[in-house]
Design a protein around this motif. Structure first.
Motif, mmCIF file in Angstrom:
data_model
loop_
_atom_site.group_PDB
_atom_site.id
_atom_site.type_symbol
_atom_site.label_atom_id
_atom_site.label_comp_id
_atom_site.label_asym_id
_atom_site.label_seq_id
_atom_site.Cartn_x
_atom_site.Cartn_y
_atom_site.Cartn_z
ATOM 1 N N PHE A 254 -25.782 34.597 7.103
ATOM 2 C CA PHE A 254 -24.881 34.181 6.207
ATOM 3 C C PHE A 254 -25.043 32.585 6.317
ATOM 4 O O PHE A 254 -25.131 32.159 7.530
ATOM 5 N N VAL A 255 -24.937 32.084 5.200
ATOM 6 C CA VAL A 255 -25.277 30.548 5.320
ATOM 7 C C VAL A 255 -24.248 29.731 4.743
ATOM 8 O O VAL A 255 -23.731 29.942 3.813
ATOM 9 N N PHE A 256 -24.359 28.392 5.088
ATOM 10 C CA PHE A 256 -23.276 27.404 4.712
ATOM 11 C C PHE A 256 -24.290 25.966 4.401
ATOM 12 O O PHE A 256 -25.036 25.821 5.426
ATOM 13 N N ALA A 257 -23.858 25.310 3.448
ATOM 14 C CA ALA A 257 -24.268 23.897 3.242
ATOM 15 C C ALA A 257 -23.168 22.877 3.453
ATOM 16 O O ALA A 257 -22.315 22.890 2.815
ATOM 17 N N ARG B 98 -16.947 14.860 3.172
ATOM 18 C CA ARG B 98 -17.381 16.119 3.526
ATOM 19 C C ARG B 98 -17.538 17.180 2.744
ATOM 20 O O ARG B 98 -16.261 17.656 2.686
ATOM 21 N N TYR B 99 -18.613 17.966 2.210
ATOM 22 C CA TYR B 99 -18.533 18.935 1.198
ATOM 23 C C TYR B 99 -19.066 20.195 2.046
ATOM 24 O O TYR B 99 -20.106 19.990 2.570
ATOM 25 N N ILE B 100 -18.214 21.371 2.020
ATOM 26 C CA ILE B 100 -19.022 22.431 2.575
ATOM 27 C C ILE B 100 -18.855 23.666 1.671
ATOM 28 O O ILE B 100 -17.793 23.893 0.890
ATOM 29 N N ASN C 146 -26.962 6.756 2.787
ATOM 30 C CA ASN C 146 -27.420 7.866 3.396
ATOM 31 C C ASN C 146 -26.511 9.207 3.202
ATOM 32 O O ASN C 146 -25.446 9.126 3.429
ATOM 33 N N ILE C 147 -27.209 10.084 2.362
ATOM 34 C CA ILE C 147 -26.821 11.161 2.190
ATOM 35 C C ILE C 147 -27.182 12.371 2.765
ATOM 36 O O ILE C 147 -28.372 12.779 2.686
ATOM 37 N N ARG C 148 -26.333 12.881 3.581
ATOM 38 C CA ARG C 148 -26.842 14.068 4.797
ATOM 39 C C ARG C 148 -26.461 15.317 4.229
ATOM 40 O O ARG C 148 -25.459 15.691 3.549
ATOM 41 N N VAL C 149 -27.584 16.335 4.370
ATOM 42 C CA VAL C 149 -27.296 17.937 4.001
ATOM 43 C C VAL C 149 -27.589 18.509 5.371
ATOM 44 O O VAL C 149 -28.555 18.317 5.949
ATOM 45 N N ASN C 150 -26.543 19.421 5.749
ATOM 46 C CA ASN C 150 -26.785 20.065 7.109
ATOM 47 C C ASN C 150 -26.835 21.665 6.475
ATOM 48 O O ASN C 150 -25.934 22.136 5.677
ATOM 49 N N MET D 116 -15.562 25.518 -0.025
ATOM 50 C CA MET D 116 -14.653 25.964 1.088
ATOM 51 C C MET D 116 -13.376 25.256 0.568
ATOM 52 O O MET D 116 -13.243 24.278 0.082
ATOM 53 N N THR D 117 -12.175 26.397 0.998
ATOM 54 C CA THR D 117 -10.858 25.550 0.780
ATOM 55 C C THR D 117 -10.850 24.097 1.626
ATOM 56 O O THR D 117 -11.321 23.961 2.601
ATOM 57 N N GLY D 118 -10.295 23.291 0.719
ATOM 58 C CA GLY D 118 -10.039 21.903 1.542
ATOM 59 C C GLY D 118 -11.151 21.172 1.088
ATOM 60 O O GLY D 118 -11.074 19.920 1.587
ATOM 61 N N THR D 119 -12.315 21.704 0.636
ATOM 62 C CA THR D 119 -13.483 20.701 0.299
ATOM 63 C C THR D 119 -13.032 19.810 -0.977
ATOM 64 O O THR D 119 -12.636 20.197 -1.926
#
Length: 234
Positions: free
Chosen positions: A78-81, A148-150, A199-203, A134-137
């Protein structure tokens, strides 16, 4: 020693040897050794269309940026960004007619998905189908001045995580980023976006799909709580 006594001694010795042999046969040991190999969990963030040559951008410019997550391990995932986008409290935006608008806290880029992007002067973003916020994003991090967007990879059903099998890749989170319509501040004492590095970071984050310890272990909020350590998957 008489012959009778010698015979008795020989018989007695034979009995002792027999008992010792029986004792040796009844005493034994055994062991079983099982070898287990743990599964390999490995995910990779990819951006097929991104080019590192973008060193200068102008307001409203769109740059290809298409995050996706590949499962390079040998167990289902299961994955998240997570996308971290800077904002500026003193950002000065312009209306379409070129007149100055109010100063607002806005992300410096909007995500472009399917040719569209969110046009409101808010932190709202559009992502491609298959991804669920996700809730709160987003979360506004005032210390670091970022949003921070999840997003969870859910496929067609937003209420349940989508399994990413080994060697499979998710759909793209978005297709490009569009820079805000901004100009420098009019006063020298105010921050401005011109000549600033952005700087736009994606994790990418992920977890195994099985044995998460709850019946609700496929719900995005439950899986995220388990992954982030704020819950037990329940």
């Amino acid at each position: 020693m008489s012959p009778k006594k010698r015979i008795l001694l020989i018989v007695s010795a034979g009995v002792l040897l027999l008992i010792a042999a029986m004792s040796a046969m009844l005493s034994s040991s055994d062991e079983v050794s099982n070898r287990f190999r743990s599964g390999k969990f490995d995910i990779m963030l990819e951006e097929p269309s991104w080019s590192s040559s973008h060193d200068k951008v102008v307001p409203n410019e769109e740059l290809p940026k298409d995050p996706q997550i590949r499962n390079k391990g040998d167990v289902d995932a299961f994955v998240f960004a997570e996308v971290i986008v800077p904002y500026y409290d003193e950002l000065v935006t312009e209306n379409s007619d070129g007149t100055g608008a109010a100063k607002k806290s806005l992300p410096v880029v909007k995500f472009v998905s399917g040719g569209s992007y969110d046009t409101t002067e808010t932190e709202a973003q559009l992502v491609n189908s298959g991804w669920t916020a996700m809730t709160g994003t987003p979360v506004k991090d005032e210390e670091n001045k970022v949003f921070r967007y999840i997003y969870a990879y859910t496929g067609a059903d937003a209420a349940s995580m989508e399994t990413v099998a080994p060697d499979e890749v998710t759909g793209k989170l978005f297709d490009a980023v569009r820079f805000c319509n901004a100009r420098e501040s009019e006063a020298d004492t105010e921050p401005f976006i011109e000549n600033k590095s952005v700087n736009i970071r994606v994790n990418a984050r992920g977890i195994q799909t099985e044995y998460l310890g709850a019946d609700s272990a496929s719900e995005p909020e439950s899986v995220w709580a388990f992954l982030s350590g704020s819950g037990e998957g329940a």
